[in-house]
Design a protein around this motif. Structure first.
Motif, PDB file in Angstrom:
ATOM      1  N   LEU A  40     -18.445 -23.691  41.391  1.00  0.00           N
ATOM      2  CA  LEU A  40     -18.842 -25.099  41.311  1.00  0.00           C
ATOM      3  C   LEU A  40     -20.220 -25.356  41.896  1.00  0.00           C
ATOM      4  N   LYS A  65     -25.603 -23.059  42.211  1.00  0.00           N
ATOM      5  CA  LYS A  65     -27.044 -23.332  42.205  1.00  0.00           C
ATOM      6  C   LYS A  65     -27.252 -24.829  42.348  1.00  0.00           C
ATOM      7  N   PHE A  78     -28.620 -26.946  40.449  1.00  0.00           N
ATOM      8  CA  PHE A  78     -28.273 -27.662  39.226  1.00  0.00           C
ATOM      9  C   PHE A  78     -26.764 -27.778  39.077  1.00  0.00           C
ATOM     10  N   ASP A  79     -26.052 -26.692  39.445  1.00  0.00           N
ATOM     11  CA  ASP A  79     -24.588 -26.723  39.384  1.00  0.00           C
ATOM     12  C   ASP A  79     -24.028 -27.764  40.334  1.00  0.00           C
ATOM     13  N   LEU A  87     -24.448 -31.070  38.764  1.00  0.00           N
ATOM     14  CA  LEU A  87     -23.521 -31.204  37.644  1.00  0.00           C
ATOM     15  C   LEU A  87     -22.114 -31.469  38.165  1.00  0.00           C
ATOM     16  N   SER A  88     -21.688 -30.650  39.138  1.00  0.00           N
ATOM     17  CA  SER A  88     -20.339 -30.800  39.679  1.00  0.00           C
ATOM     18  C   SER A  88     -20.169 -32.163  40.315  1.00  0.00           C
ATOM     19  N   VAL A  93     -19.960 -34.702  37.401  1.00  0.00           N
ATOM     20  CA  VAL A  93     -18.875 -34.560  36.410  1.00  0.00           C
ATOM     21  C   VAL A  93     -17.506 -34.706  37.059  1.00  0.00           C
ATOM     22  N   ILE A  94     -17.308 -34.079  38.227  1.00  0.00           N
ATOM     23  CA  ILE A  94     -15.963 -34.094  38.823  1.00  0.00           C
ATOM     24  C   ILE A  94     -15.489 -35.509  39.134  1.00  0.00           C
ATOM     25  N   ASN A 147     -20.411 -23.106  35.545  1.00  0.00           N
ATOM     26  CA  ASN A 147     -19.719 -24.154  36.291  1.00  0.00           C
ATOM     27  C   ASN A 147     -18.308 -24.334  35.720  1.00  0.00           C
ATOM     28  N   VAL A 207     -15.918 -26.574  36.055  1.00  0.00           N
ATOM     29  CA  VAL A 207     -15.518 -27.877  35.519  1.00  0.00           C
ATOM     30  C   VAL A 207     -16.143 -28.098  34.156  1.00  0.00           C
TER      31      VAL A 207
END
Lengths: 376, 403
Positions: A13, A16, A18-19, A22-23, A26-27, B137, B139
């Motif tokens: 998750l 990086k 960027f991850d 994103l996480s 999005v989560i 990722n 998710v």
């Protein structure tokens, strides 16, 4: 445990920057969506409409006093599907557990409908499991499968026809349409595929033109066209709407099946035909007992995917006035009493379609793996 | 099993016999060929005859002259080709005193409108979803997977009616419409801001605009990579300049109590059809992209990693360029099936080709002639798409080979 989950989330998750971004966006979004949907489904939604209108959803406007005919048809379908499954996957003990689960879910849905319905559902699942087990345990029974499926389809028509074919509807109609189309397109598709690589250029031309034209026009147009053309061509025959729809679907999907089969034919190595020819076999025998079996083996997974396509396009029969599963749902919503249950009914329709579709996809994927094993 | 006893093995046959046998075989082949052709022609003629008989029984004559009758019905949206003031052909709104042939043109126009937009949007969304399915990722990966699975395993028609009846028609009424970045979202449709020409006929303005379009053409078609970058820069610069100097203004839609003015609008039917088709197509495209990425040799990833490229650079510069070269033919098939899927617009009343055909067939009774026209239109559309994709494919492969 905590250390492991921390490590997992760092790798999956938050690997990086960027991850992380994103996480973190999005989560919460997904959780919020799930929370909203769950909140609606558990508190606001009035699910009583589903059991109330289950009969319409399943068999449309088929008369209630004739409902036993639909049960018989459903049982034949269950037996055929079980047999088809048995050809590929061996029946195991854990599968019986899964079937029991299906019975349990069905009971929850139909539980209030009286003992007769419960018995019928149980018999349906039992028949499915029995024919699955029979075909997978007794390989000799597979020889009778193709004739049996044709007899089964004819029997379904014979049982369902008396009250009038115009009354067929609901999920049963969708499944029947899919089944008939899938079974009938196979021989036609094989013939077309062979025709496309015939020695005679005229046959090649005709088959290619047919396949290409059918593949570039919409299904809905073909179905509608056959529907208006049939009475013009054969006024004395007076075919029912259902049959005309099935003819339209068959004509359309034959072209697709032909293309799948053709890709399979191309996958058979040349050496196979050359070897057979050098043994002195006739062209017909080469094609029937050397090329076709190997070709069909390759195309079984895409053909199962094609069945899913047929099932997913079955709602298009609304264009010729038939009440399939989706249309039955819309019919219920057209009742002003249930006007505010849009989301409940659509959720049920989506869920059912998704379950059936996932099941078919799952079988196709398993098959792909299963068949790939031998050709390594 | 029959075994060919007279095998065509040259050694078995006396040499002087061979030409005669060849000739006999050729004659037999030609005879079969002619018989098949004759049978096909007879079948077609019989079919045509039966259709004509059947129609005659209903008192209908097979003829295309109805195309030049006045339509007598309205179409809610779409343009048709008509002579403006009786002189120049132009795109005009369809009205009921236009010809039936022009109604067909309106249908084709609407079909192409949705198809082109859907092709563009679904390619972008589909590629994103396809790459998302291979994301590191967890998710994102699973979310993309389940979205794609759900859409692919449910019928398009139910998605379409859901988008229309359960989503678009539940948008706020226009009086309380939502506004997002100048876009007005309401039950009556979506309204988008459009750039408008304010430059009049001044030479400077027209010159700038021409340079802008030339630069766009350069980005699209020039073979040289550096020139393409320069053109892209010029496009941005000229665009910004035109906005800044007021040569091009922005026409913002303004919602009042009953309607919205200004900008360009999209009917709720079109919005629903577009949404359904884009989402549906995107998941199929995602599957194509994922399949192509999976099929790439692992060495490509490993080589990029050993060069120290980041994952995003690997995907952008190593993986996707190779993938796009492989997937174009599959994309073409998907574009064709997307175009055919627009025919479902009839379920929600979007006036595409098939829907207008239905109206015409109801009004005039010429359903069979109409089918011929509709079929020909879809065939031509399919051929055009596969020709375009074939052209792009050849272009891309050539580039790839020379690089």
């Amino acid at each position: 445990m905590i250390a492991r989950s921390l490590k997992w989330s760092r790798h999956n998750l938050f690997a990086k920057p960027f991850d992380v971004l994103l996480s973190l966006t999005v989560i919460p979004g997904v959780l919020w969506l799930i929370w909203q949907i769950a909140g609606w489904a558990l508190t606001v939604a009035q699910w009583d409409i589903i059991p109330q209108s289950l009969r319409v959803l399943m068999i449309g406007i088929f008369p209630v006093d004739q409902a036993w005919r639909t049960w018989v048809a459903a049982m034949i379908i269950a037996a055929l599907l079980g047999a088809a499954l048995g050809c590929v996957f061996a029946f195991r003990g854990r599968h019986a557990g899964g079937l029991l689960l299906v019975v349990a879910v069905a009971l929850v849905l139909t539980g209030t409908k009286g003992l007769a319905n419960i018995l019928c559902v149980a018999a349906l699942v039992a028949l499915f499991g029995l024919s699955w087990a029979l075909i997978s345990r007794v390989p000799a029974a597979r020889r009778g499968l193709v004739p049996a499926s044709f007899v089964g389809l004819i029997a379904i028509f014979a049982v369902m026809a008396p009250p009038g074919a115009g009354l067929w509807g609901g999920l049963l109609l969708s499944i029947l349409l899919t089944l008939v189309t899938a079974v009938v397109t196979l021989p036609i598709g094989i013939l077309l595929a062979f025709g496309r690589r015939s020695r005679f250029s005229s046959v090649r031309w005709i088959c290619t033109a047919y396949i290409e034209v059918m593949r570039s026009v919409p299904l809905i147009m073909v179905v509608y066209w056959i529907w208006i053309l049939m009475p013009v061509l054969t006024p004395q025959l007076n075919l029912a709407d259902v049959v005309r729809g099935m003819i339209g679907f068959t004509l359309f999907y034959s072209a697709y099946v032909a293309e799948y089969v053709r890709s399979g034919l191309q996958a058979v190595p040349r050496g196979q035909t050359e070897a057979a020819r050098s043994l002195g076999m006739s062209e017909f025998d080469i094609n029937r007992s050397i090329v076709l079996p190997q070709a069909l083996r390759v195309v079984v997974p895409p053909l199962v995917g094609n069945v899913l396509d047929i099932f997913n396009t079955a709602p298009l029969v609304f264009i010729i006035g038939l009440t399939d599963f989706l249309r039955a749902g819309q019919m219920i919503l057209a009742n002003p009493q249930y006007g505010d249950r849009t989301y409940e009914v659509y959720s049920f329709l989506f869920l059912t379609y998704f379950l059936v579709g996932s099941l078919i996809t799952f079988v196709a994927r398993k098959l792909e793996k299963h068949l790939a094993r031998g050709s390594r | 099993m029959t075994v060919q006893t007279q095998a065509n093995v040259a050694g078995n046959v006396a040499d002087d016999d061979l030409p005669a046998r060849r000739r006999r075989n050729r004659i037999r082949y030609n005879a079969t060929q002619s018989a098949i052709v004759a049978a096909a022609i007879v079948l077609v003629v019989l079919f045509a005859f039966a259709v004509k008989e059947g129609l005659a029984r209903h008192g209908i004559r097979f003829s295309f002259s109805f195309l030049w009758d006045a339509a007598g019905f309205d179409i809610s949206e779409g343009k048709t080709v008509a002579l403006e003031d009786g002189v120049w052909p132009a795109l005009l709104n369809f009205t009921s005193d236009h010809l039936i042939a022009q109604a067909f043109v309106t249908g084709i126009f609407n079909t192409i409108k949705v198809a082109v937009l859907a092709i563009l949007l679904s390619t972008v969304l589909g590629t994103l979803l396809g790459v998302g399915r291979l994301s590191t990722n967890w998710v994102v990966r699973n979310l993309s997977f389940w979205c794609v699975e759900f859409v692919r395993n449910t019928p398009l028609l139910i998605q379409l009616v859901f988008w229309y009846f359960a989503v678009v028609l539940h948008f706020p009424p226009i009086a309380a419409a939502a506004k997002v970045y100048g876009v007005v979202i309401s039950q009556q449709g979506l309204y988008f801001p459009v750039p408008t020409w304010q430059g009049g006929d001044s030479v400077l303005a027209i010159g700038t605009a021409t340079a802008f379009w030339v630069a766009i053409l350069g980005v699209l078609f020039d073979r040289n990579g550096t020139v393409r970058w320069i053109c892209a820069g010029a496009v941005l610069l000229l665009g910004a300049m035109m906005f800044a100097t007021g040569i091009v203004g922005l026409d913002l839609p303004v919602a009042s109590k009953f309607q919205a003015r200004g900008g360009t609008s999209m009917s709720p039917e079109m919005a629903a059809l577009l949404l359904a088709i884009v989402v549906n197509s995107a998941s199929y495209i995602a599957e194509i992209v994922r399949g192509a990425i999976d099929a790439l040799p692992k060495g490509q990833w490993e080589a990029a990693a050993s060069l120290g490229l980041t994952r995003r650079d690997t995907v952008n510069d190593i993986i996707l360029p190779q993938v796009f070269r492989v997937v174009l033919p599959s994309f073409g098939n998907q574009y064709i099936s997307l175009t055919k899927n627009t025919a479902l617009g009839i379920a929600i009343g979007y006036p595409e080709l098939f829907n207008i055909y239905g109206t015409i067939a109801n009004q005039t009774g010429h359903s069979l002639e109409g089918i011929v026209i509709v079929m020909a239109s879809y065939l031509i559309l399919s051929w055009a798409i596969s020709a375009a994709v074939g052209w792009a494919d050849r272009r891309m492969t050539r580039h790839g080979a020379s690089r």
